[in-house]
Each structure stands twice: as C-alpha cells, then as structure tokens.
Scaffold this active site. Structure first.
Site, mmCIF file in Angstrom:
data_model
loop_
_atom_site.group_PDB
_atom_site.id
_atom_site.type_symbol
_atom_site.label_atom_id
_atom_site.label_comp_id
_atom_site.label_asym_id
_atom_site.label_seq_id
_atom_site.Cartn_x
_atom_site.Cartn_y
_atom_site.Cartn_z
ATOM 1 N N SER A 6 -32.594 -14.683 -7.967
ATOM 2 C CA SER A 6 -31.377 -14.189 -8.596
ATOM 3 C C SER A 6 -31.504 -14.347 -10.106
ATOM 4 O O SER A 6 -32.379 -15.068 -10.600
ATOM 5 C CB SER A 6 -30.165 -14.974 -8.066
ATOM 6 O OG SER A 6 -28.961 -14.531 -8.638
ATOM 7 N N CYS A 7 -30.627 -13.667 -10.848
ATOM 8 C CA CYS A 7 -30.614 -13.803 -12.310
ATOM 9 C C CYS A 7 -29.285 -13.258 -12.815
ATOM 10 O O CYS A 7 -28.268 -13.402 -12.152
ATOM 11 C CB CYS A 7 -31.808 -13.081 -12.940
ATOM 12 S SG CYS A 7 -31.832 -11.294 -12.639
ATOM 13 N N GLY A 8 -29.270 -12.627 -13.969
ATOM 14 C CA GLY A 8 -28.034 -12.065 -14.496
ATOM 15 C C GLY A 8 -27.645 -10.757 -13.822
ATOM 16 O O GLY A 8 -26.495 -10.561 -13.444
ATOM 17 N N TRP A 28 -25.862 -12.469 -10.731
ATOM 18 C CA TRP A 28 -24.661 -13.082 -11.303
ATOM 19 C C TRP A 28 -23.630 -12.043 -11.758
ATOM 20 O O TRP A 28 -22.431 -12.334 -11.826
ATOM 21 C CB TRP A 28 -25.008 -14.025 -12.449
ATOM 22 C CG TRP A 28 -23.876 -14.956 -12.734
ATOM 23 C CD1 TRP A 28 -23.018 -14.944 -13.807
ATOM 24 C CD2 TRP A 28 -23.423 -16.030 -11.896
ATOM 25 N NE1 TRP A 28 -22.070 -15.935 -13.682
ATOM 26 C CE2 TRP A 28 -22.305 -16.616 -12.516
ATOM 27 C CE3 TRP A 28 -23.866 -16.547 -10.668
ATOM 28 C CZ2 TRP A 28 -21.616 -17.690 -11.959
ATOM 29 C CZ3 TRP A 28 -23.190 -17.622 -10.120
ATOM 30 C CH2 TRP A 28 -22.077 -18.180 -10.766
#
Length: 286
Positions: free
Chosen positions: A243-245, A272
């Site tokens: 996962s990330c932004g 996110w």
C-alpha cells in the site's frame, strides 16, 4: 559497461542491458514518468523534450479506470488492450519501463502489466536519470508504431480492494506493508491529498519505498531488500499486501518482494487515498 548478471527481463534490468537490447525487433520501451502535484513537473512535456530512443509514453492518469473517483485505479482489460495496441505493444513483446525519477512510478506499470497476465516486462534500474548520467542516447521524436494484437488474462490475486484489506487487517492473515515516508505513516505529516486523515492501516508495517533504493535510485540487491523488510518486522512467510498514498510507490515494494522470491503478494489499489477518506475505517498513529 556490460549487462549485470542480476538482470532479469521479468523484474529489473540495468541500463547496460537495455542499451545492448535497444534495437531488438521485439523490444518495446515505455516512459511511465509521473509526478505528484507538488512536484510541479509535466511528464508528457518532459517526454516530448527527450526520451530513450523508441520509447512510448504511458500515461498513468489516463490508462486507468475512469469510472472510479480514486486516482489512477487499474484499467479494465479492454481499455488496457486498446491503449497498448495504439502504442504498438502486444503479445510477444519484451517491455522495459522507466521513469524520470529513477525508480518511482515505473514499477506501477510493471505491476499493471502483471495484473493483465503479461510477465515479459522489466523496470529499468535507475531509470532515466541513470541513462542520462551515463551519456546514453536520447531522442525527441515519437516512435513509428504498428498495431500489434494483444491478449490479457487478468490476475485477480495481484490486487486487493478495501473490503479485502479490512478483512486482512482484522484477521492478521497477511502483512500489510505501507510504502509511504515514515512521518506520513505515523500520522505526523499531512497527506498531499486534501481531506484525508493521517495515520496508517491498523497492524500495517512501514517500509518507505526510498529505503529500498540506493543513492542513484537503483534497487538494492535482494539480500539487502530482505533485511530491510525483516528489520521492519515484516513476516515474509505470510502473504503480503502493499500500500502507499495512491497505489504508485506500493508497486516498488511489490517489485522488491518479487526480487527476493516472495511470490504471494498483492497491491491495495485504493491505498491511503481510499482508506484515509472513510471515517468508518480504523486508523492507527505512531
């Protein structure tokens, strides 16, 4: 410079490897440069000004699921096929993808191809900055393209939605690994997209994508990658969800996991940008 013994046309290749194969008839090169809004850079304009010979521009924000309000979600296979055929990319091609920051957004396109069942794709290690630093050839003309038939076989196990991630977080059945910088992960720094809460998915581990890279934006060797994941208390015996932004740099983690032989990984496409938007999803800080 000679190609590296670590070159793997299914994950990562060196600039020397690409230079040696650049004129291969079945090689296709993609410029997948993409920048955050606060970088104030125009990827398409930079591509037009100079790119690796023969490279096509892969627009991460256009080759996407236009029905979703979330940024650059994975496209439907039909749209992917249409865009690739228009760029002259199809079955039987070896693809090498790079970006203008070294190793930032190119991995997202590597993951997208793999999601579509296409495995003959590699990221250029160090990307355009390394290619430039070595004084290698650039051109400013778009390539001549010929339509090429393409088939896909979507690999649904490589992508997770918010329900699946919430389930995994609750049961602890997978390691959720967040590629954002530590201050954003801890909730100490604001998110670049307005309206999002600060913090991280409960139980997730933080491996900032930049920690996997050398100073020249090449990826660290597999032994070092494994050590970094383990230092972040990632259990590599469990399935992984990256996962990330907004699902871009999460793919750098996915690429690193593939490099160390961890095959059971998926990417949380909404990341996110989705999780941080909904008040009914739990958030941890610190």
């Amino acid at each position: 410079m000679t190609p590296s013994p670590n070159d793997d046309p299914k994950t990562l290749v060196s600039t020397a490897w690409l230079a040696a194969h650049l004129k291969d008839p079945d090689l296709r090169v993609l410029d997948a440069s993409w920048f955050l809004p606060d970088m104030a850079r125009d990827a398409q304009a930079e591509y037009a000004a100079g790119h690796i010979p023969g490279a096509r521009f892969f627009d991460i924000d256009e080759i996407t699921d236009s029905r979703s309000a979330l940024p650059h979600m994975a496209p439907a296979p039909e749209k992917f096929i249409s865009r690739m055929r228009a760029m002259g990319i199809g079955d039987g091609h070896q693809v090498v993808v790079y970006d203008a920051l070294g190793l930032f957004s190119a991995a997202r396109v590597w993951w997208t191809f793999r999601l579509m069942g296409k495995t003959d794709i590699a990221v250029l290690d160090g990307g355009l900055p390394k290619w430039r630093a070595e004084g290698r050839e650039l051109e400013d003309m778009p390539p001549m393209v010929r339509d090429r038939h393409m088939t896909t076989a979507r690999q649904n196990h490589l992508v997770k939605d918010v329900t699946q991630v919430a389930h995994a977080a609750k049961l602890g059945e997978a390691e959720i690994i967040d590629a954002r910088a530590a201050a954003r992960f801890r909730g100490e720094a604001p998110e670049p997209r307005p309206g999002l809460r600060a913090g991280h998915i409960p139980g997730s581990k933080n491996v900032p994508f930049a920690s996997l890279l050398n100073a020249d934006a090449t990826m660290k060797p597999p032994a070092e990658l494994r050590a970094i994941f383990e230092a972040a208390h990632v259990d590599l015996t469990k399935p992984a969800i990256t996962s990330c932004g907004s699902g871009v740099t999460a793919a750098v983690l996915s690429l690193a996991l593939e490099r160390i032989g961890h095959r059971n990984h998926a990417l949380y496409d909404g990341s996110w940008a989705e999780w941080g938007m909904y008040d009914d999803l739990a958030v941890e800080k610190g």
